[in-house]
Design a protein around this motif. Structure first.
Motif, PDB file in Angstrom:
ATOM      1  N   CYS A   1      -6.764   4.444   2.364  1.00  0.00           N
ATOM      2  CA  CYS A   1      -6.019   4.858   2.460  1.00  0.00           C
ATOM      3  C   CYS A   1      -6.033   5.664   1.352  1.00  0.00           C
ATOM      4  O   CYS A   1      -4.480   6.840   1.231  1.00  0.00           O
ATOM      5  CB  CYS A   1      -5.099   3.169   1.960  1.00  0.00           C
ATOM      6  SG  CYS A   1      -4.380   2.604   3.667  1.00  0.00           S
TER       7      CYS A   1
ATOM      8  N   CYS B   1       0.323   3.543   3.839  1.00  0.00           N
ATOM      9  CA  CYS B   1       0.837   3.060   5.350  1.00  0.00           C
ATOM     10  C   CYS B   1       1.279   1.534   4.395  1.00  0.00           C
ATOM     11  O   CYS B   1       2.051   0.883   5.615  1.00  0.00           O
ATOM     12  CB  CYS B   1      -0.258   1.812   5.474  1.00  0.00           C
ATOM     13  SG  CYS B   1      -1.290  -0.014   4.625  1.00  0.00           S
TER      14      CYS B   1
ATOM     15  N   CYS C   1       1.207  -0.931   0.268  1.00  0.00           N
ATOM     16  CA  CYS C   1      -0.077   0.433   0.805  1.00  0.00           C
ATOM     17  C   CYS C   1       0.943   1.075  -0.112  1.00  0.00           C
ATOM     18  O   CYS C   1       2.121   1.424   1.052  1.00  0.00           O
ATOM     19  CB  CYS C   1      -1.212  -0.043   1.348  1.00  0.00           C
ATOM     20  SG  CYS C   1      -2.023   1.702   0.956  1.00  0.00           S
TER      21      CYS C   1
ATOM     22  N   CYS D   1      -4.272  -0.181   0.241  1.00  0.00           N
ATOM     23  CA  CYS D   1      -5.092  -1.476   0.642  1.00  0.00           C
ATOM     24  C   CYS D   1      -6.319  -1.306   0.928  1.00  0.00           C
ATOM     25  O   CYS D   1      -7.046  -2.083   1.172  1.00  0.00           O
ATOM     26  CB  CYS D   1      -3.983  -2.095   1.762  1.00  0.00           C
ATOM     27  SG  CYS D   1      -4.751  -0.438   3.227  1.00  0.00           S
TER      28      CYS D   1
END
Ligand code: ZN
Length: 58
Positions: free
Chosen positions: A32, A14, A11, A28
């Motif tokens: 996000c 994160c 991702c 993800c």
């Protein structure tokens, strides 16, 4: 051979690994993707604000 289609992506927000088949990629989760979008828009706004300050100085 079906396993080859399932790749793990990281991702962008994160750095968590997730299934590349997710609809939210390259993130993800939708959360996000919003975080990334907000940071993008925030950058754009701050650039515009700086340009306004520049005009005032002149
Ligand atoms: Zn994420």
């Amino acid at each position: 051979m079906k396993n080859l289609d399932i790749k793990q992506l990281k991702c962008l927000t994160c750095k968590k690994e997730f299934n590349s088949e997710a609809k939210t990629k390259p993130f993800c989760s939708q959360r996000c993707s919003y975080i990334d979008l907000n940071s993008w828009l925030g950058e754009k706004y701050s650039i515009q604000a700086n340009e306004e300050d520049y005009e005032k100085d002149i």
